[in-house]
Design a protein around this motif. Structure first.
Motif, short mmCIF file in Angstrom:
data_model
loop_
_atom_site.label_atom_id
_atom_site.label_comp_id
_atom_site.label_asym_id
_atom_site.label_seq_id
_atom_site.Cartn_x
_atom_site.Cartn_y
_atom_site.Cartn_z
N THR A 56 43.76 44.51 17.88
CA THR A 56 42.50 44.07 17.28
C THR A 56 41.46 45.17 17.33
OG1 THR A 56 40.87 42.26 17.28
CG2 THR A 56 41.57 43.10 19.43
N HIS A 57 40.46 45.04 16.46
CA HIS A 57 39.32 45.95 16.46
C HIS A 57 38.16 45.27 15.73
CE1 HIS A 57 36.91 49.61 16.29
NE2 HIS A 57 36.72 49.39 15.00
N ASP A 58 37.10 44.94 16.49
CA ASP A 58 35.85 44.38 15.93
C ASP A 58 36.06 43.17 15.04
OD1 ASP A 58 33.97 45.93 17.21
OD2 ASP A 58 33.96 47.50 15.68
N ARG A 59 36.94 42.26 15.47
CA ARG A 59 37.15 41.01 14.74
C ARG A 59 37.20 39.85 15.74
NH1 ARG A 59 41.90 42.92 10.51
NH2 ARG A 59 40.56 43.83 8.93
N SER A 60 36.13 39.69 16.49
CA SER A 60 36.14 38.71 17.59
C SER A 60 36.34 37.28 17.09
CB SER A 60 34.85 38.82 18.40
OG SER A 60 33.72 38.61 17.57
N ASP A 61 35.74 36.93 15.96
CA ASP A 61 35.89 35.56 15.45
C ASP A 61 37.33 35.30 15.02
OD1 ASP A 61 33.22 35.11 15.89
OD2 ASP A 61 32.62 35.41 13.80
N GLN A 62 37.91 36.25 14.30
CA GLN A 62 39.29 36.08 13.84
C GLN A 62 40.26 36.07 15.03
OE1 GLN A 62 37.13 38.17 12.45
NE2 GLN A 62 37.02 37.63 10.28
N LEU A 63 39.98 36.93 16.01
CA LEU A 63 40.83 36.97 17.20
C LEU A 63 40.82 35.62 17.92
CD1 LEU A 63 42.55 38.48 19.31
CD2 LEU A 63 40.40 39.18 20.40
N ALA A 64 39.66 35.03 18.07
CA ALA A 64 39.57 33.73 18.74
C ALA A 64 40.37 32.67 17.99
CB ALA A 64 38.11 33.31 18.85
N LYS A 65 40.28 32.66 16.67
CA LYS A 65 41.04 31.68 15.88
C LYS A 65 42.54 31.90 16.02
CE LYS A 65 37.38 31.09 12.42
NZ LYS A 65 36.96 31.36 11.02
N SER A 119 36.63 47.95 20.28
CA SER A 119 35.62 47.07 19.69
C SER A 119 34.26 47.29 20.36
CB SER A 119 36.04 45.60 19.83
OG SER A 119 37.18 45.33 19.06
N ALA A 120 33.21 46.90 19.64
CA ALA A 120 31.86 47.13 20.15
C ALA A 120 31.58 46.35 21.42
CB ALA A 120 30.84 46.76 19.07
N ALA A 121 32.24 45.19 21.58
CA ALA A 121 31.98 44.36 22.75
C ALA A 121 33.22 43.55 23.09
CB ALA A 121 30.81 43.42 22.49
N TYR A 122 33.27 43.07 24.35
CA TYR A 122 34.33 42.14 24.73
C TYR A 122 34.10 40.81 24.02
CZ TYR A 122 36.48 44.70 28.62
OH TYR A 122 37.17 45.59 29.39
N PRO A 123 35.19 40.07 23.75
CA PRO A 123 34.99 38.69 23.28
C PRO A 123 34.39 37.85 24.39
CG PRO A 123 37.30 39.08 23.78
CD PRO A 123 36.61 40.41 23.91
N ASN A 124 33.96 36.65 24.06
CA ASN A 124 33.36 35.79 25.07
C ASN A 124 34.43 35.26 26.02
OD1 ASN A 124 34.58 33.41 23.90
ND2 ASN A 124 32.94 33.42 22.37
N GLU A 125 33.99 34.65 27.11
CA GLU A 125 34.91 34.19 28.15
C GLU A 125 35.87 33.13 27.63
OE1 GLU A 125 35.53 35.22 31.26
OE2 GLU A 125 34.21 36.90 30.77
N GLU A 126 35.41 32.28 26.73
CA GLU A 126 36.29 31.24 26.19
C GLU A 126 37.46 31.86 25.43
OE1 GLU A 126 36.20 27.94 26.78
OE2 GLU A 126 34.69 28.59 28.23
N THR A 127 37.20 32.94 24.70
CA THR A 127 38.28 33.62 23.99
C THR A 127 39.22 34.30 24.97
OG1 THR A 127 36.90 33.99 22.03
CG2 THR A 127 38.81 35.41 22.30
N LEU A 128 38.69 34.97 25.98
CA LEU A 128 39.52 35.66 26.96
C LEU A 128 40.48 34.70 27.66
CD1 LEU A 128 36.99 38.13 28.60
CD2 LEU A 128 38.92 38.72 27.12
N LYS A 129 40.05 33.47 27.88
CA LYS A 129 40.90 32.49 28.57
C LYS A 129 42.12 32.10 27.76
CE LYS A 129 37.13 30.41 31.24
NZ LYS A 129 36.28 29.19 31.42
N LEU A 130 42.15 32.45 26.48
CA LEU A 130 43.26 32.07 25.61
C LEU A 130 44.42 33.06 25.67
CD1 LEU A 130 41.20 30.97 22.47
CD2 LEU A 130 42.21 29.50 24.23
#
Length: 266
Positions: free
Chosen positions: A18-27, A49-60
């Protein structure tokens, strides 16, 4: 603790690049969790990516590696290295971040195809079987589609064969473009995932249970031009094996530092 190197354990490793697609990654991660009842280890490889995804995404996912951007070849090589040397596994499934899983049993189909052919690719949903590039097959694990073209959205591989005969994606490729094509042609040259006759024939599974998310491309056209020229030269050399995912000692230090400094168990 991960098992010792080369002691193949889990059924399959799912590696998402992945790269800078946090919403798509979470889905994508949520869709894998909702539609997978088989033993799988899920690891994400984030190419700067510019930032880490949020904690809810990381838990997946099970593992998350976010390292400075070095392009698609190096990022996919991080995934290959992780599942062959750090957490060895029988099969690896490389997924790009613009996908979404839509139905159960999708993973079993890919595992069966990996076991049968060693290497398997993905029939892009918009490809038309009326095209000249389509050469037959039903798109199933026992009768894969046969195309004279290939895409890298989903790729399955037998890790033992990769380690012994194929090697990594060539680190000469930077940015994006041609790295997956050249790697796949090396598999074909060893008799896995297709055939080389008058034309190269690539085996792929139909997109049953896998759909695309709409995402803008982050690649640059100059990458594909440069990488195309590298690919042509490598073809002429007869597909040299790439047994390390780095070109020199500096590249080795940079590559391994990603695991030493940035790998996170979730």
């Amino acid at each position: 603790m991960p098992p010792p190197a080369h002691a193949f354990s889990s059924e399959i490793g799912i590696a998402i690049t992945t790269h800078d697609r946090s919403d798509q990654l979470a889905k994508l991660l949520r869709s894998i969790l909702d539609n997978t009842d088989w033993k799988a280890l899920v690891a994400v490889f984030d190419d700067g990516s510019a930032a880490y995804p949020n904690e809810e995404t990381l838990k997946l996912c099970d593992y998350y590696l976010k390292a400075p951007s070095q392009g698609i070849a190096e990022n996919k090589n991080r995934a290959l290295y992780y599942f062959s040397e750090i957490h060895p596994i029988r099969r690896i499934l490389l997924l790009e971040d613009d996908l979404i899983i839509t139905e159960p049993n999708w993973l079993r189909r890919w595992a069966k195809a990996i076991d049968r052919f060693g290497h398997i690719n993905f029939t892009f949903p918009s490809w038309d079987k009326d095209e000249e590039s389509f050469k037959g097959g039903r798109g199933t694990p026992s009768s894969p589609h046969r195309w004279t073209k290939v895409t890298g959205q989903v790729t399955g591989a037998n890790v033992a064969i990769m380690r012994q005969k194929i090697g990594y994606m060539n680190p000469m490729f930077s940015g994006f473009g041609h790295e997956h094509l050249e790697w796949t042609e090396r598999w074909l040259s060893e008799g896995y995932g297709g055939k080389i006759k008058k034309k190269r024939i690539y085996f792929s599974l139909k997109p049953k249970g896998i759909s695309l998310q709409h995402c803008p491309s982050t690649g640059q056209s100059y990458d594909t031009t440069r990488n195309r020229d590298i690919h042509v030269r490598l073809r002429k050399r007869g597909y040299p094996k790439i047994m390390t995912p780095w070109e020199d000692n500096q590249g080795r230090d940079r590559f391994l530092s990603a695991f030493q400094n940035h790998l996170k168990k979730v």
